[in-house]
Structure formats: structure tokens, C-alpha cells
Design a protein around this motif. Sequence first.
Motif, PDB file in Angstrom:
ATOM      1  N   UNK A  91       0.832  -1.208   0.000  1.00 39.68           N
ATOM      2  CA  UNK A  91       0.000   0.000   0.000  1.00 39.68           C
ATOM      3  C   UNK A  91       0.865   1.256   0.000  1.00 39.68           C
ATOM      4  N   UNK A  92       1.831   1.304   0.882  1.00 43.84           N
ATOM      5  CA  UNK A  92       2.635   2.518   0.984  1.00 43.84           C
ATOM      6  C   UNK A  92       3.508   2.731  -0.251  1.00 43.84           C
ATOM      7  N   UNK A  93       4.044   1.670  -0.791  1.00 42.57           N
ATOM      8  CA  UNK A  93       4.847   1.795  -2.010  1.00 42.57           C
ATOM      9  C   UNK A  93       3.998   2.394  -3.138  1.00 42.57           C
ATOM     10  N   UNK A  94       2.771   1.924  -3.283  1.00 45.26           N
ATOM     11  CA  UNK A  94       1.894   2.450  -4.327  1.00 45.26           C
ATOM     12  C   UNK A  94       1.533   3.916  -4.080  1.00 45.26           C
ATOM     13  N   UNK A  95       1.376   4.298  -2.827  1.00 46.78           N
ATOM     14  CA  UNK A  95       1.013   5.676  -2.507  1.00 46.78           C
ATOM     15  C   UNK A  95       2.167   6.648  -2.720  1.00 46.78           C
TER      16      UNK A  95
END
Length: 154
Positions: A104-108
Motif C-alpha cells: 500500500x505505501x509503495x503504491x502511494x
Amino acid sequence: SIAILLYLARKFKTPDHWYPSDLQKRARVDEYLSWQHVNIRGKGSKLFLTKVLLPLLTGQPLPPEKLEGVTEELNIVLKQFEEKFLQDKPFIAGNEVSLADLVALVELMQPVGAGYDLFEERPKLAEWRRRVEEAVGKQLFQEAHEGILNIKNL
């Protein structure tokens, strides 16, 4: 890809919190990993492509109304993410960081690299980001995202 991440977690017997053996926690991780493709990844990548890559390739700035629509789509899935997946928990699957949080954080970070600080007006999301970064290691996290965060220097 998600399939490779899951393969690596199983093959190298990573600590349980990354891909929990507890069926309910694993189901939460799997649920997020299935949901994120067309939601967080889809809308975050669309904003990145629209705001950074298309103007770079065409030499033309994006019309503001187009950018507004793309940003609104991302805002809708960010709200869903907070309400459905984070709720009042420190991490997606509960009290420990998992592959779901990492993905999730990588995509954000793509929209952040495009200059859209999606954490600024979302304290719950910002606090979650801080916890994920701490779990991974702040320096490692910054190193891993150096390229995307400096993309506008192209």
C-alpha cells in the motif's frame, strides 16, 4: 508482482507478521492485496502518469480539469482505504506491519513523487505511513523511494 512477493515470503520463511499464518490476519492481507490493483495502484498510477509522465512525453501541461478528475478518483479510494482497511488499527492486518502495508505505501509514493501530498490532510494515513516507515527502517524506506521522489527532476 503480488504473486512473487507471496512466493518469496513463503520460500524464505519471513517473519510471520509479513504474511501471517493466522487465517483471519492472512485473509485481511489477501483481501487488501486483491483490492489494491484497481484501486490504490490503479488510481495512484493514473495520477502519476497524468501529472508527470504525459506532460514529460508530450511537452504539454495537463488541463487542470483533467487533473482534478484524476485526483478526485484517488481521493475516493484513499477514503475507502482508511475506512475499510485501516479502520482504527495500527496496520492493515492488526497490530503488526504486513506485506499489505508495504504494498500500500509503495503504491502511494507514486502520487507523492508526482507532487501530490496525499498525507497532508489525512492524519490517520500520515500516522500509518510513519508506523510503516519505522517498521521497515526510515533510511531503507527513503533509499527505496529516492528515484520516485526525485522523478520531477527529469
